[in-house]
Design a protein around this motif. Structure first.
Motif, short mmCIF file in Angstrom:
data_model
loop_
_atom_site.label_atom_id
_atom_site.label_comp_id
_atom_site.label_asym_id
_atom_site.label_seq_id
_atom_site.Cartn_x
_atom_site.Cartn_y
_atom_site.Cartn_z
N PRO A 53 0.80 -1.27 -0.04
CA PRO A 53 -0.01 -0.03 0.04
C PRO A 53 0.89 1.38 -0.04
N LYS A 54 2.37 1.10 0.18
CA LYS A 54 3.08 2.15 0.08
C LYS A 54 3.11 3.04 -1.22
N SER A 55 2.70 2.24 -2.23
CA SER A 55 2.65 3.00 -3.58
C SER A 55 1.59 4.22 -3.78
N VAL A 56 0.46 3.91 -3.07
CA VAL A 56 -0.16 5.05 -2.67
C VAL A 56 0.31 6.17 -1.96
N LEU A 57 0.70 5.95 -0.70
CA LEU A 57 1.50 6.87 0.08
C LEU A 57 2.52 7.45 -0.53
N SER A 58 3.38 6.96 -1.38
CA SER A 58 4.52 7.33 -2.00
C SER A 58 4.04 8.67 -2.87
N ASN A 59 2.96 8.63 -3.69
CA ASN A 59 2.46 9.44 -4.30
C ASN A 59 1.58 10.74 -3.70
N THR A 60 1.11 10.46 -2.63
CA THR A 60 0.44 11.56 -1.78
C THR A 60 1.20 12.11 -0.80
N GLY A 61 2.01 11.55 -0.14
CA GLY A 61 3.08 12.20 0.98
C GLY A 61 2.50 11.90 2.35
N THR A 62 1.19 12.05 2.45
CA THR A 62 0.74 12.05 4.01
C THR A 62 -0.17 11.16 3.96
N VAL A 63 -0.60 10.96 5.40
CA VAL A 63 -1.81 9.90 5.75
C VAL A 63 -3.18 10.36 5.40
N GLY A 64 -3.49 11.53 5.21
CA GLY A 64 -4.82 11.88 5.18
C GLY A 64 -5.31 11.89 3.70
N PRO A 65 -4.55 12.38 2.69
CA PRO A 65 -4.88 12.18 1.38
C PRO A 65 -4.64 10.66 1.08
N CYS A 66 -3.87 10.15 1.56
CA CYS A 66 -3.75 8.60 1.19
C CYS A 66 -4.75 7.81 1.54
N LEU A 67 -5.41 8.01 2.74
CA LEU A 67 -6.59 7.25 3.00
C LEU A 67 -7.82 7.68 2.20
N ILE A 68 -8.06 9.07 1.79
CA ILE A 68 -8.95 9.43 0.97
C ILE A 68 -8.85 8.97 -0.38
N ILE A 69 -7.76 8.74 -0.89
CA ILE A 69 -7.57 8.10 -2.14
C ILE A 69 -7.96 6.56 -2.26
N TRP A 70 -7.71 5.76 -1.06
CA TRP A 70 -8.38 4.45 -0.80
C TRP A 70 -9.86 4.53 -0.75
N ALA A 71 -10.44 5.36 -0.24
CA ALA A 71 -11.91 5.51 -0.12
C ALA A 71 -12.19 5.78 -1.55
N ALA A 72 -11.83 6.85 -2.28
CA ALA A 72 -12.52 7.22 -3.51
C ALA A 72 -12.34 6.26 -4.60
N CYS A 73 -11.15 5.42 -4.48
CA CYS A 73 -11.07 4.15 -5.36
C CYS A 73 -12.21 3.26 -5.13
N GLY A 74 -12.42 3.14 -3.87
CA GLY A 74 -13.57 2.25 -3.78
C GLY A 74 -14.95 2.62 -4.23
N VAL A 75 -15.14 3.94 -4.34
CA VAL A 75 -16.43 4.63 -4.75
C VAL A 75 -16.27 4.41 -6.18
N LEU A 76 -15.35 4.74 -6.96
CA LEU A 76 -15.20 4.54 -8.26
C LEU A 76 -15.30 3.14 -8.78
N ALA A 77 -14.82 2.26 -7.87
CA ALA A 77 -15.01 0.64 -8.32
C ALA A 77 -16.26 0.42 -8.14
N THR A 78 -17.17 0.78 -7.17
CA THR A 78 -18.38 0.58 -7.17
C THR A 78 -19.45 1.10 -8.12
N LEU A 79 -18.97 2.54 -8.64
CA LEU A 79 -19.83 3.15 -9.80
C LEU A 79 -19.62 2.25 -10.89
N GLY A 80 -18.31 1.91 -11.20
CA GLY A 80 -17.96 1.27 -12.29
C GLY A 80 -18.83 -0.21 -12.46
N ALA A 81 -18.85 -0.75 -11.47
CA ALA A 81 -19.51 -2.10 -11.30
C ALA A 81 -20.99 -1.98 -11.39
N LEU A 82 -21.46 -0.91 -10.92
CA LEU A 82 -22.99 -0.55 -11.17
C LEU A 82 -23.47 -0.29 -12.53
#
Length: 488
Positions: A53-82
């Protein structure tokens, strides 16, 4: 004088006769709702969330944006699956994107998808996951030193053919194996989450303080973080490949999506929270295997369970990959885009055995090179290219095929949003880190047109003369026959 048989008795006799009739030689509806959820969860959660999971952190740099990216990816995957749920309940054929591209745009885009999937995207990904499994298993026997590469490759090849054998023998057995390994991987996910939340409740919140402080991530960094996060969610579309084997697909397909992907999203976020509870961002970036580092710090002396269950997780993801990819080959062959024998069904097992075995052969070839990760990285953007094209097809068919029955009809802004994000994800890696390999990838995909016009469109007599005896030989060798009818 004999008594007249009652209507009830006649019905019972008819049912008795029908129950003794052999099943038709077609794919059977063996996958229920629970198995469908397990295929989605089991294929998405592979080795990525445990190892890098460090690949996401290495591109965001901090904890907050990293967690937001993980959540946003889940939302996009759900919308695509719908979006794919609408397509899957409208076009109730196995094959996923292949069947939808065929319906929306005709044979050429569908053929190019099957070409890219069969030759590179699917078998190389399958090989990598099996190699990851082999590395974790070998690590237990080579403590303190790196296992020999030959041993890892042999074990990886053995894992490929074990999975191929299981799925060729029985679709029901393949789904049972998927259920088992999905349950096993959820055990380690729950252990990591509970351990992290307990430590968080005890006041280990230092790494979450000022979680947005620091150098803001660049647009390119955010796009790459998004890209890496979505790679961890890869597999959200897997259930659409086996629609013909799903019981009551118009109900179970969307329901499995709405259960499976949000479940994975919550797990991914909480697992990352647990990691940050134990490790600073710097320590996480320096870790070779984040879950193993977590286990060494929190679960000692029982830390050995982490590599064991990560091995379970990888083999489960590989099994889900095999289970669904065989159906792409099967459907493409049924449409005449590949050797006809690849659409044949095992007489005894009622599985697309030839398609599954071919997939195993190609995946085994990918075991031979030293490193194929870089190849897959350059082809991963092609996956989102096909996602974008498929969902564009959904929008097109809203106008060109208005009479199609649509049990699920998502609001039009959802596919448009997913299309825009998909186009962004296709262009982002090319713009941020341009490389010739992306051009080579596009040229390889387009090279499928040569085979299409030579063997599919033109149907040269010499090609048919070669393929016919090969088909007859393989049919007798593998005891396979054409499907009795196309399932609706």
């Amino acid at each position: 004088m004999g008594q007249e048989t009652s209507p009830r008795k006649r019905m019972e006799n008819e049912r008795s006769i029908q129950s003794k009739e052999p099943k038709v030689t077609n794919l059977q509806k063996e996958v229920g709702l629970f198995s469908g959820v397990c295929i989605i969860v089991g294929t998405i959660i592979g080795s990525g969330i445990f190892i890098s999971p460090k690949s996401v952190l290495s591109n965001t740099g901090t904890v907050g944006p990293c967690l937001i990216i993980w959540a946003a990816c889940g939302v996009l995957a759900t919308l695509g699956a719908l979006c794919l749920a609408e397509l899957g309940t409208t076009i109730t054929k196995s094959g996923g994107e292949y069947s939808y591209l065929m319906e929306a745009f005709g044979p050429i885009p569908a053929y190019l998808f099957s070409w890219a999937s069969l030759i590179v995207m699917r078998p190389s990904s399958f090989a990598i996951v099996c190699l990851s499994f082999a590395e974790y298993v070998c690590a237990a026997f080579y403590s303190g030193c790196k296992p020999p590469e030959l041993v890892i490759k042999c074990l990886g090849a053995a894992a490929i053919w074990l999975i191929i054998t299981v799925n060729a023998l029985s679709a029901k057995l393949g789904s049972y194996v998927q259920n088992f390994f999905t349950t096993a991987k959820m055990v380690i996910v729950v252990i990591i989450i509970i351990s992290g939340l307990v430590l968080l409740a005890q006041g280990n919140t230092k790494n979450f303080e000022n979680s947005f402080a620091g150098t803001p991530a660049s647009v390119g960094g955010i796009s790459l973080a998004f890209y890496n996060g979505l790679w961890a969610y890869e597999g959200w579309n897997q259930l659409n490949y086996i629609t013909e084997e799903l019981r009551n697909p118009k109900r179970n397909l969307p329901l499995a999506i709405m259960i499976g992907i949000p479940l994975v999203t919550v797990c991914y976020i909480l697992v990352n929270v647990s990691y940050f509870t134990v490790m600073t961002p710097t320590e996480l970036l320096q870790s070779q295997a984040v879950a193993v580092t977590f286990g060494d710090r929190v679960l000692y002396p029982a830390s050995w369970v982490v590599p064991l269950f990560v091995a379970f997780s990888t083999i489960g993801a590989a099994n889900g990959n095999c289970f669904t990819t065989g159906r792409i080959i099967y459907v493409a062959s049924r449409e005449g885009h590949m050797l006809k024998v690849l659409s044949y069904i095992s007489v005894r097992r009622l599985t697309p055995a030839p398609a599954i075995i071919l997939f195993g052969i190609i995946a085994t070839i990918y075991i031979i090179p030293g490193d194929i990760n870089s190849l897959v990285n350059y082809f991963s953007f092609a996956t989102w290219l096909f996602y974008a094209t498929t969902i564009i097809g959904l929008v097109v068919m809203r106008f060109t095929k208005k009479n199609h029955q649509r049990p699920i009809k998502v609001p039009i802004f959802i596919p448009i949003f997913v299309i825009l994000i998909s186009v962004f994800l296709v262009l982002a890696p090319i713009i941020t880190t341009p490389a010739w390999e992306y051009l080579y990838c596009v040229l390889f995909i387009l090279s499928g047109l040569i085979f299409y016009f030579l063997f599919v469109y033109s149907k040269f007599a010499w090609a048919q003369k070669i393929s016919k005896p090969v088909t007859i030989f393989l049919q007798m060798l593998m005891e396979v026959v054409p499907p009795e009818k196309d399932l609706e």
